[in-house]
Design a protein around this motif. Structure first.
Motif, PDB file in Angstrom:
ATOM      1  N   VAL A   1      39.097  36.029  42.902  1.00 46.13           N
ATOM      2  CA  VAL A   1      38.580  37.403  42.943  1.00 46.13           C
ATOM      3  C   VAL A   1      37.055  37.396  42.861  1.00 46.13           C
ATOM      4  O   VAL A   1      36.369  38.119  43.592  1.00 46.13           O
ATOM      5  N   ARG A   2      36.508  36.551  41.969  1.00 47.37           N
ATOM      6  CA  ARG A   2      35.051  36.466  41.837  1.00 47.37           C
ATOM      7  C   ARG A   2      34.415  35.899  43.108  1.00 47.37           C
ATOM      8  O   ARG A   2      33.389  36.400  43.574  1.00 47.37           O
ATOM      9  N   GLU A   3      35.018  34.857  43.664  1.00 47.13           N
ATOM     10  CA  GLU A   3      34.465  34.235  44.862  1.00 47.13           C
ATOM     11  C   GLU A   3      34.440  35.208  46.045  1.00 47.13           C
ATOM     12  O   GLU A   3      33.487  35.226  46.823  1.00 47.13           O
ATOM     13  N   LYS A   4      35.455  36.020  46.160  1.00 41.59           N
ATOM     14  CA  LYS A   4      35.564  36.940  47.287  1.00 41.59           C
ATOM     15  C   LYS A   4      35.035  38.337  46.968  1.00 41.59           C
ATOM     16  O   LYS A   4      35.043  39.212  47.841  1.00 41.59           O
ATOM     17  N   GLN A   5      34.614  38.521  45.707  1.00 45.27           N
ATOM     18  CA  GLN A   5      34.130  39.829  45.256  1.00 45.27           C
ATOM     19  C   GLN A   5      35.133  40.923  45.618  1.00 45.27           C
ATOM     20  O   GLN A   5      34.787  42.006  46.103  1.00 45.27           O
ATOM     21  N   ALA A   6      36.395  40.617  45.382  1.00 46.85           N
ATOM     22  CA  ALA A   6      37.478  41.515  45.795  1.00 46.85           C
ATOM     23  C   ALA A   6      37.539  42.795  44.979  1.00 46.85           C
ATOM     24  O   ALA A   6      38.143  43.776  45.417  1.00 46.85           O
ATOM     25  N   ASP A   7      36.929  42.781  43.778  1.00 51.24           N
ATOM     26  CA  ASP A   7      36.946  43.980  42.936  1.00 51.24           C
ATOM     27  C   ASP A   7      35.638  44.753  42.999  1.00 51.24           C
ATOM     28  O   ASP A   7      35.427  45.688  42.221  1.00 51.24           O
ATOM     29  N   LYS A   8      34.774  44.382  43.923  1.00 51.41           N
ATOM     30  CA  LYS A   8      33.496  45.076  44.061  1.00 51.41           C
ATOM     31  C   LYS A   8      33.721  46.516  44.512  1.00 51.41           C
ATOM     32  O   LYS A   8      34.386  46.772  45.514  1.00 51.41           O
ATOM     33  N   GLY A   9      33.180  47.448  43.752  1.00 50.77           N
ATOM     34  CA  GLY A   9      33.349  48.866  44.092  1.00 50.77           C
ATOM     35  C   GLY A   9      34.731  49.402  43.782  1.00 50.77           C
ATOM     36  O   GLY A   9      35.074  50.514  44.168  1.00 50.77           O
ATOM     37  N   CYS A  10      35.524  48.606  43.064  1.00 53.46           N
ATOM     38  CA  CYS A  10      36.894  49.021  42.752  1.00 53.46           C
ATOM     39  C   CYS A  10      36.879  50.013  41.586  1.00 53.46           C
ATOM     40  O   CYS A  10      36.166  49.827  40.615  1.00 53.46           O
ATOM     41  N   LYS A  11      37.692  51.045  41.704  1.00 53.17           N
ATOM     42  CA  LYS A  11      37.789  52.052  40.641  1.00 53.17           C
ATOM     43  C   LYS A  11      39.227  52.115  40.133  1.00 53.17           C
ATOM     44  O   LYS A  11      40.057  52.830  40.679  1.00 53.17           O
ATOM     45  N   GLY A  12      39.531  51.315  39.115  1.00 48.32           N
ATOM     46  CA  GLY A  12      40.842  51.382  38.482  1.00 48.32           C
ATOM     47  C   GLY A  12      41.874  50.451  39.085  1.00 48.32           C
ATOM     48  O   GLY A  12      42.510  49.677  38.367  1.00 48.32           O
ATOM     49  N   PHE A  13      42.056  50.507  40.392  1.00 48.29           N
ATOM     50  CA  PHE A  13      43.098  49.715  41.050  1.00 48.29           C
ATOM     51  C   PHE A  13      42.518  48.355  41.429  1.00 48.29           C
ATOM     52  O   PHE A  13      42.080  48.131  42.551  1.00 48.29           O
ATOM     53  N   ASN A  14      42.507  47.427  40.448  1.00 49.93           N
ATOM     54  CA  ASN A  14      41.872  46.130  40.678  1.00 49.93           C
ATOM     55  C   ASN A  14      42.802  45.188  41.437  1.00 49.93           C
ATOM     56  O   ASN A  14      43.952  45.510  41.740  1.00 49.93           O
ATOM     57  N   SER A  15      42.320  43.998  41.715  1.00 51.94           N
ATOM     58  CA  SER A  15      43.062  43.035  42.539  1.00 51.94           C
ATOM     59  C   SER A  15      44.359  42.595  41.871  1.00 51.94           C
ATOM     60  O   SER A  15      45.374  42.376  42.547  1.00 51.94           O
ATOM     61  N   TRP A  16      44.336  42.432  40.534  1.00 55.01           N
ATOM     62  CA  TRP A  16      45.546  42.006  39.842  1.00 55.01           C
ATOM     63  C   TRP A  16      46.636  43.079  39.941  1.00 55.01           C
ATOM     64  O   TRP A  16      47.807  42.770  40.201  1.00 55.01           O
ATOM     65  N   THR A  17      46.270  44.336  39.740  1.00 57.06           N
ATOM     66  CA  THR A  17      47.232  45.434  39.878  1.00 57.06           C
ATOM     67  C   THR A  17      47.772  45.482  41.301  1.00 57.06           C
ATOM     68  O   THR A  17      48.957  45.739  41.519  1.00 57.06           O
ATOM     69  N   HIS A  18      46.908  45.194  42.251  1.00 59.25           N
ATOM     70  CA  HIS A  18      47.317  45.163  43.657  1.00 59.25           C
ATOM     71  C   HIS A  18      48.349  44.057  43.890  1.00 59.25           C
ATOM     72  O   HIS A  18      49.389  44.273  44.534  1.00 59.25           O
ATOM     73  N   LEU A  19      48.081  42.875  43.349  1.00 59.39           N
ATOM     74  CA  LEU A  19      49.013  41.760  43.490  1.00 59.39           C
ATOM     75  C   LEU A  19      50.358  42.089  42.851  1.00 59.39           C
ATOM     76  O   LEU A  19      51.417  41.889  43.472  1.00 59.39           O
ATOM     77  N   VAL A  20      50.342  42.605  41.625  1.00 56.55           N
ATOM     78  CA  VAL A  20      51.579  42.957  40.924  1.00 56.55           C
ATOM     79  C   VAL A  20      52.362  44.002  41.717  1.00 56.55           C
ATOM     80  O   VAL A  20      53.592  43.916  41.850  1.00 56.55           O
ATOM     81  N   SER A  21      51.655  44.971  42.294  1.00 58.12           N
ATOM     82  CA  SER A  21      52.307  46.024  43.072  1.00 58.12           C
ATOM     83  C   SER A  21      53.020  45.462  44.291  1.00 58.12           C
ATOM     84  O   SER A  21      54.157  45.845  44.598  1.00 58.12           O
TER      85      SER A  21
END
Length: 391
Positions: free
Chosen positions: A23-43
Motif C-alpha cells: 500500500v505504501r509503495e503504490k500510495q494506494a491510500d492517497k486521498g482515501c477518505k475512510g474506505f482504505n485499501s485493507w477494507t477494500h480487500l476484505v470487502s
C-alpha cells in the motif's frame, strides 16, 4: 470455541505487514477518505467467500457482521457507493502484487506431494480461459462482433495447482500472444496445448534451457530423421517415438533445431495425442504422462469459475474486473492452503460451501477444518459454586 468468526481467522492468514508495504509503495491510500485499501480487500474477499452478486450484497453482508468488524481490521462496513467507487479508482495492481507476495509466503503450504509424474524438475501447465462479458456494458473487452470477454493466460504450477503467472487481456488476444511474458525457469518443463505451436516462442524457451511438451497441429510439416525404439513389454499405448525436423521453410527458420515427436493413444477419450518436445532423454511414456497432466489446469479453471464469483462482476470498468479476478485468485490461494493443512479430506467445492454457510460462526478454524462435523463445545469453567443451602 473461538471468540472470532471463521472469516476473521481466514483473513488473518494474510500478513498485514506485507499488505501495508505494498500500500505504501503504490500510495494506494492517497486521498482515501475512510474506505482504505485493507477494507477494500476484505470487502472483495467477502464477495468471493459469500458469493455476493452485487456491491449492495457486499455492503449489507458486512453490515450484518456488526460487532465482528473490528476482528477483520475494519472500522465500519462500507457503503455500496464506496465499494463501487474504489473498484473503479484503486489500482488493481495492488491486488495483483499481493497475490504474488502471498504465493511466496503461503504457496508452499498449498503444494502437494507429486504422485504420478516421474520427472523431478518443476512442471508448469500453460493455457488460457475466456470469461464472457456483455459487450454493450463492458465495451472495452473486445472479443467478437457482439460478444465481449477477458482472457486469463495462466501458467499453473503442477505441484501447488496454483498460478505462478497470470496475464489478463481482452478476449481477442490469441493464446500464444498472451503467453510471451511468462517467466522462464531453466530446467523446468512447460506443458501446453496446440494453440501454443508458436515456433519463435518455443525457440526462446529452448534457448533459455526450458523443456516443453506441446500438442502439435494436424498440419505440421516435418521430415522424420530417426525412429526411436518403442518399449517391448510396457507402455503399449506409445505408438510412435521419432526425431524430426520442420520441413516448412518459414517454420524451420523460426525453429531450426531437431524436435522429438511422440504419439500416444488416449484410451479415456479414444484418440491419439501427438506432441513435440525438445527433451530427448525422458521415456516416451513420461512425455505422454506430462501431456495428460495438462488436464489439471482445466480443473483449476473450472474451480475458479464455478466456486468463486468471476462469471458476473460487481463493477463494469476494466479496473473493477481486474480487481475481482485478482481477489478471486487470492481467495483460491487461501482455500487451497486451508485444504492442504486440514486433516479432513475436503473437496474444494465442499470447503467453499461450508465456509459460506458458516462465514460468521465463531469457532476455531483449524479444529473446524480438521473435524467439521464434530460438536465443538466450550470447556467448562473450573469454578466451585457454593451451595446456597449448605450448613
Amino acid at each position: 470455541m473461538s471468540n472470532i468468526t471463521l472469516f476473521s481467522q481466514i483473513i488473518k492468514k494474510i500478513d498485514r505487514s506485507i499488505f501495508n508495504k505494498l500500500v505504501r509503495e503504490k500510495q494506494a491510500d492517497k486521498g482515501c477518505k475512510g474506505f482504505n485499501s485493507w477494507t477494500h480487500l476484505v470487502s472483495m474477499l467477502f464477495c468471493h467467500f459469500a458469493k455476493s452478486t452485487s456491491v449492495r450484497d457486499i455492503s449489507n453482508g458486512l453490515r450484518s457482521a456488526t460487532g465482528n468488524l473490528n476482528h477483520l481490521g475494519v472500522r465500519k462496513a462500507p457503503s455500496k457507493s464506496s465499494v463501487s467507487y474504489q473498484n473503479k479508482r484503486r489500482d488493481a495492481d495492488l491486488f495483483k502484487d499481493l497475490y504474488y507476495s502471498l504465493l511466496k509466503s503461503l504457496g508452499q503450504q498449498a503444494a502437494l506431494r507429486r504422485v504420478k509424474l516421474k520427472v523431478k524438475v518443476p512442471v508448469y501447465l500453460l493455457d488460457a480461459t475466456v470469461i464472457s462479458l456483455c459487450l454493450s456494458v463492458f465495451d472495452w473487452a473486445t472479443f467478437r462482433t457482439k460478444k465481449g470477454a477477458v482472457k486469463m493466460h495462466t501458467l499453473l504450477d503442477y505441484d501447488g495447482k496454483l498460478p505462478v503467472f497470470v496475464n489478463i487481456t481482452e478476449g481477442s488476444v490469441a493464446d500464444n500472444k498472451g503467453a510471451y511474458g511468462i517467466p522462464l525457469e531453466k530446467g523446468a518443463v512447460i506443458v501446453a496445448d496446440r494453440y501454443y505451436n508458436d515456433f519463435p516462442m518455443i525457440n526462446v524457451w529452448d534457448s533459455s534451457g526450458v523443456y516443453f511438451v506441446i500438442r502439435h497441429k494436424k498440419n505440421l510439416s516435418y521430415t522424420s530423421i530417426k525412429e526411436r525404439d518403442l518399449p517391448e513389454h510396457t507402455a503399449q499405448h506409445v505408438l510412435k517415438d521419432e526425431e524430426i525436423e520442420l520441413s516448412n521453410a518459414q517454420s524451420k527458420a523460426k525453429y531450426p533445431k531437431t524436435l522429438r515427436r511422440v504419439v500416444v493413444w488416449d484410451e479415456r477419450n479414444g484418440q491419439t495425442i501427438e506432441v513435440i518436445t525438445n527433451n530427448f532423454k525422458w521415456a516416451a511414456q513420461t512425455i505422454g504422462e506430462l501431456y495428460k497432466a495438462r488436464w489439471e489446469i482445466e480443473v483449476f479453471f473450472r474451480d475458479i469459475k464455478q466456486l468463486l464469483h468471476i462469471k458476473t462482476f460487481v463493477g463494469t470498468s476494466k479496473n473493477a474486473v481486474m480487481i475481482q479476478i485478482w481477489t478471486a485468485l487470492i481467495t483460491i490461494l487461501l482455500l487451497k492452503v486451508m485444504k492442504a493443512t486440514a486433516k479432513y479430506g475436503w473437496h474444494l467445492s465442499n470447503l467453499v460451501a461450508f465456509i459460506r454457510l458458516n462465514i460468521f460462526v465463531k469457532i476455531e478454524l483449524q479444529k473446524w477444518l480438521d473435524k467439521p462435523f464434530e460438536v465443538h463445545k466450550e470447556p467448562l469453567l473450573d469454578v466451585i459454586q457454593g451451595d446456597l443451602f449448605s450448613n
